[in-house]
Enzyme design. Sequence first.
Site, PDB file in Angstrom:
ATOM      1  N   ASP A  35      -6.704  -3.480  10.860  1.00  0.00           N
ATOM      2  CA  ASP A  35      -5.483  -2.625  11.071  1.00  0.00           C
ATOM      3  C   ASP A  35      -5.620  -2.019  12.545  1.00  0.00           C
ATOM      4  OD1 ASP A  35      -4.408   0.455   9.265  1.00  0.00           O
ATOM      5  OD2 ASP A  35      -3.237  -1.014  10.399  1.00  0.00           O
ATOM      6  N   CYS A  77       0.631  -1.371  -0.078  1.00  0.00           N
ATOM      7  CA  CYS A  77       0.015  -0.003  -0.143  1.00  0.00           C
ATOM      8  C   CYS A  77       0.592   1.159  -0.072  1.00  0.00           C
ATOM      9  CB  CYS A  77      -0.697   0.147   1.358  1.00  0.00           C
ATOM     10  SG  CYS A  77      -2.279   1.164   1.051  1.00  0.00           S
TER      11      CYS A  77
HETATM   12  O1  LIG Z   1      -1.017   4.618   4.535  1.00  0.00           O
HETATM   13  C1  LIG Z   1      -1.290   5.627   4.836  1.00  0.00           C
HETATM   14  O2  LIG Z   1      -0.721   6.435   4.768  1.00  0.00           O
HETATM   15  C2  LIG Z   1      -2.974   5.789   5.668  1.00  0.00           C
HETATM   16  C3  LIG Z   1      -3.292   6.991   5.723  1.00  0.00           C
HETATM   17  C4  LIG Z   1      -4.675   6.710   6.362  1.00  0.00           C
HETATM   18  C5  LIG Z   1      -5.450   5.787   6.408  1.00  0.00           C
HETATM   19  C6  LIG Z   1      -4.908   4.636   5.701  1.00  0.00           C
HETATM   20  C7  LIG Z   1      -3.718   4.635   5.489  1.00  0.00           C
HETATM   21  N1  LIG Z   1      -3.072   3.297   5.178  1.00  0.00           N
HETATM   22  C8  LIG Z   1      -3.921   2.134   4.825  1.00  0.00           C
HETATM   23  C9  LIG Z   1      -3.261   1.102   4.864  1.00  0.00           C
HETATM   24  O3  LIG Z   1      -3.967  -0.035   3.967  1.00  0.00           O
HETATM   25  C10 LIG Z   1      -1.828   0.869   5.304  1.00  0.00           C
HETATM   26  O4  LIG Z   1      -1.204  -0.289   4.439  1.00  0.00           O
HETATM   27  C11 LIG Z   1      -2.212  -0.001   6.688  1.00  0.00           C
HETATM   28  O5  LIG Z   1      -2.718   1.069   7.561  1.00  0.00           O
HETATM   29  C12 LIG Z   1      -0.886  -0.546   6.983  1.00  0.00           C
HETATM   30  O6  LIG Z   1       0.148   0.314   7.213  1.00  0.00           O
HETATM   31  P1  LIG Z   1       1.434  -0.030   8.124  1.00  0.00           P
HETATM   32  O7  LIG Z   1       1.251  -0.318   9.472  1.00  0.00           O
HETATM   33  O8  LIG Z   1       2.371   1.290   7.649  1.00  0.00           O
HETATM   34  O9  LIG Z   1       1.991  -1.254   7.274  1.00  0.00           O
END
Ligand SMILES: O=C(O)c1ccccc1NCC(=O)[C@H](O)[C@H](O)COP(=O)(O)O
Length: 235
Positions: free
Chosen positions: A139, A9
């Site tokens: 999440d 993502c």
């Molecule tokens: O990625 C972002 O900046 C974000 C911002 C606001 C809402 C959701 C967001 N990302 C969602 C996703 O699907 C991410 O992959 C997920 O939150 C996992 O992130 P991480 O913990 O950094 O792997």
Amino acid sequence: MQRTRIKICGITREEDLSAAVAVGADALGFVFYPKSPRYVTPARAGALCAGLPPFVSGVALFVNPTLAEVQEVAAAMPLALIQFHGDETVEQCAAIAAAVQRPFMRAFRVKPDTIPGTLLECELAYRTASPWFSSLLLDTYVDAYGGAGKVFDWSLIPKELAPRVVLSGGLNVHNTTDGVVRLRPFAVDISSGVEAAKGIKDARKMAAFVAAVRAADATIHSETYHAEHPIQGSA
Ligand SMILES: O=C(O)c1ccccc1NCC(=O)[C@H](O)[C@H](O)COP(=O)(O)O
């Protein structure tokens, strides 16, 4: 053989999209939340997706979007799946998905005091409300809505739910093998854990993450195989 699907993502660059495809990502996420450091405009996502090959899904991630915002993205990129990651109601998700005729994931942001049964109730509510509902993406609850690189308590995930969810939140090369072997989620989702900086993916980290997921799949296959084919003459 089990093959855990992988979503990477927060793609913002052509080189990162190409690298994610090369390591075997099944889906790529594009963030349409303006406050995110991974934010891309619909036009930018469309330009990036010119390099999206067949059989790799484009996922559009929103936080409390209007229908018009989702329609604009649906017109700009090959939108395979909507990801609602804000405070959207069941009705709002169902209405937008029906209007744009796309399936959707509901991000459930898990808090330390989340009751496991609530996750099952949430899935049932969405599955009952919309034929476009695909799955829950689990999440970690953070004020910034997501992309924070923080893990939640996986023991809160009901065993019967795990095979149907996308496991997300703070995954990385060090914890994902354990997570996949223990939980056997349908898919995993990652952003921070494969980055050099917010919005800048690291090809080596992406390759290492995919290898860790594949190692977990091999472990599951081996365990399943030997359970079904006990060694003859074994005690
Ligand atoms: O990625 C972002 O900046 C974000 C911002 C606001 C809402 C959701 C967001 N990302 C969602 C996703 O699907 C991410 O992959 C997920 O939150 C996992 O992130 P991480 O913990 O950094 O792997």
